[in-house]
Design a protein around this motif. Structure first.
Motif, PDB file in Angstrom:
ATOM      1  N   LYS A 176      -8.272   5.693  -5.522  1.00  0.00           N
ATOM      2  CA  LYS A 176      -7.512   4.512  -5.922  1.00  0.00           C
ATOM      3  C   LYS A 176      -7.015   4.667  -7.348  1.00  0.00           C
ATOM      4  O   LYS A 176      -7.684   5.257  -8.199  1.00  0.00           O
TER       5      LYS A 176
ATOM      6  N   TRP B 141      -4.181  10.910  -2.216  1.00  0.00           N
ATOM      7  CA  TRP B 141      -5.077  11.565  -1.273  1.00  0.00           C
ATOM      8  C   TRP B 141      -5.118  13.061  -1.539  1.00  0.00           C
ATOM      9  O   TRP B 141      -4.086  13.740  -1.462  1.00  0.00           O
TER      10      TRP B 141
ATOM     11  N   ALA C 140       0.063  11.948  -0.539  1.00  0.00           N
ATOM     12  CA  ALA C 140      -0.783  13.076  -0.152  1.00  0.00           C
ATOM     13  C   ALA C 140      -0.511  14.259  -1.070  1.00  0.00           C
ATOM     14  O   ALA C 140       0.642  14.638  -1.276  1.00  0.00           O
TER      15      ALA C 140
ATOM     16  N   ASN D  88       0.633   5.489  -0.123  1.00  0.00           N
ATOM     17  CA  ASN D  88      -0.253   6.632   0.004  1.00  0.00           C
ATOM     18  C   ASN D  88       0.481   7.926  -0.308  1.00  0.00           C
ATOM     19  O   ASN D  88       1.458   8.275   0.365  1.00  0.00           O
TER      20      ASN D  88
ATOM     21  N   TYR E 246      -3.023   4.805  -3.486  1.00  0.00           N
ATOM     22  CA  TYR E 246      -3.982   5.877  -3.226  1.00  0.00           C
ATOM     23  C   TYR E 246      -3.311   7.234  -3.381  1.00  0.00           C
ATOM     24  O   TYR E 246      -2.209   7.460  -2.880  1.00  0.00           O
TER      25      TYR E 246
ATOM     26  N   GLU F 231       0.844  -1.187   0.000  1.00  0.00           N
ATOM     27  CA  GLU F 231       0.000   0.000   0.000  1.00  0.00           C
ATOM     28  C   GLU F 231       0.876   1.233   0.000  1.00  0.00           C
ATOM     29  O   GLU F 231       1.809   1.346   0.792  1.00  0.00           O
TER      30      GLU F 231
ATOM     31  N   GLY G 197      -9.334   9.798  -0.567  1.00  0.00           N
ATOM     32  CA  GLY G 197      -8.401   8.898  -1.235  1.00  0.00           C
ATOM     33  C   GLY G 197      -8.953   8.414  -2.566  1.00  0.00           C
ATOM     34  O   GLY G 197     -10.108   7.988  -2.635  1.00  0.00           O
TER      35      GLY G 197
ATOM     36  N   ARG H  99       0.517   9.530   8.386  1.00  0.00           N
ATOM     37  CA  ARG H  99      -0.122   8.366   7.749  1.00  0.00           C
ATOM     38  C   ARG H  99       0.256   8.221   6.278  1.00  0.00           C
ATOM     39  O   ARG H  99      -0.011   7.194   5.658  1.00  0.00           O
ATOM     40  N   TYR H 100       0.895   9.251   5.692  1.00  0.00           N
ATOM     41  CA  TYR H 100       1.197   9.232   4.262  1.00  0.00           C
ATOM     42  C   TYR H 100       2.668   8.887   4.010  1.00  0.00           C
ATOM     43  O   TYR H 100       3.542   9.166   4.835  1.00  0.00           O
ATOM     44  N   ASP H 101       2.919   8.300   2.850  1.00  0.00           N
ATOM     45  CA  ASP H 101       4.277   7.864   2.501  1.00  0.00           C
ATOM     46  C   ASP H 101       5.068   8.933   1.766  1.00  0.00           C
ATOM     47  O   ASP H 101       6.292   8.975   1.855  1.00  0.00           O
TER      48      ASP H 101
END
Length: 397
Positions: A91, A101, A49, A47, A99, A45, A89, A124-126
């Protein structure tokens, strides 16, 4: 031609362990490692942002990188008024674990800067993309500092650059476009440095011109700073706007073939009598599924071709017309079996030369060799079609 380097999906240590475990404890001992590595690529997963001030073009950017138009089902809502009140989010259409966001705009009455960072839960975001449509602001600095404080990376995007260039033309200003763009880029770089953020990566783009300005450089650069599995995930997100994107996808899929073939070899070794008569008889359905996935990753399924046609402004029929391989479209076991029958006799020697470590685990003629050769040939055909589609869509590399 023999190659000495190992596929990066397996480290050299993992390959040696796989070899040792299979010799001492039987072929089933290597199954866990193979499944773990295969799963890590399939289900990572990631993510991203997309943040910045309201009206900067965040929604349009998300739609563009996903290959969507604003009126498509599932597209991010765009408009001149505030449209996002909480993180949303989106997909990726082909990769369910990716995702993008869209975060609300920072600095509005609903999200003042002093409360924004806490509410958005940046941890929470990568990865982050900060988008701006104006001069460097205090909010840009606050976003960048918080991202760096968390030990994460960001790109800064100055959107709507085509509007700046049009303004120069309307004012009848005779400017050197390249020099003017460098001035704008350096302005943001210097502004970040004044805030204590050295060497920021800045891109100047138009969300409606994916093959112009810095959009190609953005697509090329983002994967280079990610971990290997995250890099693969992001690359497969990219629409095929350039041949080099197709080539990067091909390389990652080639690495996955090693995992799939090794797993097939282990399964086949548990059925020695079946392997002697038809090395992939137990894998036909699975191989069909893999080839379907390859088609999607390379943007050759109907939905991906339609999105690329939208980006290029071309009829989708023009793109479908250059797709030649029977592997695209209706998938059936007959195509796979025919490929297998024609090539099985030459498989073992080629793969032994190519992967000497794996070759010591499985004997010639096993499911490993057949699966490896079959999927490699399929990938080559699909890659050629994907390259033809790019040329048909954009007429350039």
């Amino acid at each position: 031609m023999a190659q000495s380097s190992n596929p990066s999906f397996f480290t050299e240590e993992e390959l040696n362990k796989l070899k040792t475990d299979c010799k001492t404890d039987g072929l089933e001992a290597g199954t866990f490692l193979i499944q773990k590595n295969s799963y890590s690529l399939d289900s990572t997963e990631f993510n991203i942002a997309v943040t910045g001030e309201s009206g900067a073009g965040k929604s349009t950017f998300i739609n563009t990188v996903r290959g969507f138009q604003s009126d498509d089902k599932g597209a991010a809502k765009t408009g001149t008024t505030l449209t996002t009140m909480e993180p949303i989010g989106y997909k990726h259409p082909n990769l369910p674990y990716v995702y993008l966001w869209e975060l609300p705009g920072i600095g509005t009455k609903h999200f003042p800067a002093d409360k924004y960072l806490k509410k958005m839960e940046f941890k929470r975001y990568d990865f982050f993309i900060i988008i701006s449509q104006s001069r460097f602001t205090e909010n840009d600095a606050k976003l960048a500092k918080e991202i760096k404080r968390l030990g994460k990376n960001f790109y800064f995007i100055r959107s709507k650059i085509d509007g700046d260039l049009q303004t120069f033309e309307m004012e009848d200003r005779k400017v050197n476009t390249a020099e003017e763009l460098d001035k704008i880029r350096n302005y943001y770089v210097d502004s970040f440095k004044e805030e204590g953020i050295a060497s920021p990566t800045v891109f100047l783009i138009s969300n409606f011109k994916v093959n112009e300005l810095d959009f190609p450089a953005l697509n090329k650069s983002l994967p280079d700073i990610l971990e290997n599995s995250e890099k693969a995930v992001y690359i497969f997100c990219l629409p095929n706007t350039r041949l080099e994107i197709v080539e990067k996808k091909r390389k990652f899929l080639k690495e996955q073939i090693h995992v799939l073939a090794t797993r097939s070899g282990l399964m086949g070794s548990a059925r020695p009598q079946t392997v002697l008569t038809n090395p992939i008889s137990h894998d036909i359905t699975a191989l069909m599924g893999v080839i379907v996935d390859f088609c999607k990753c390379l943007g050759l399924d109907d939905a991906s071709l339609q999105r690329l046609a939208n980006i290029a402004g071309k009829p989708v029929e023009d793109l479908k017309a250059v797709v030649k391989t029977p592997l695209v479209g209706e998938k059936n076991a007959e195509v796979i079996i025919r490929m297998h029958t024609l090539r099985i006799n030459s498989t073992a020697e080629a793969v032994l030369d190519f992967i000497p470590i794996i070759g010591t685990i499985f004997g010639a003629g096993s499911s490993f060799f057949v699966t490896y050769r079959l999927l490699s040939d399929a990938l080559d055909e699909l890659t050629e079609d994907a390259q033809r589609v790019v040329k048909a869509a954009f007429g350039t590399d």
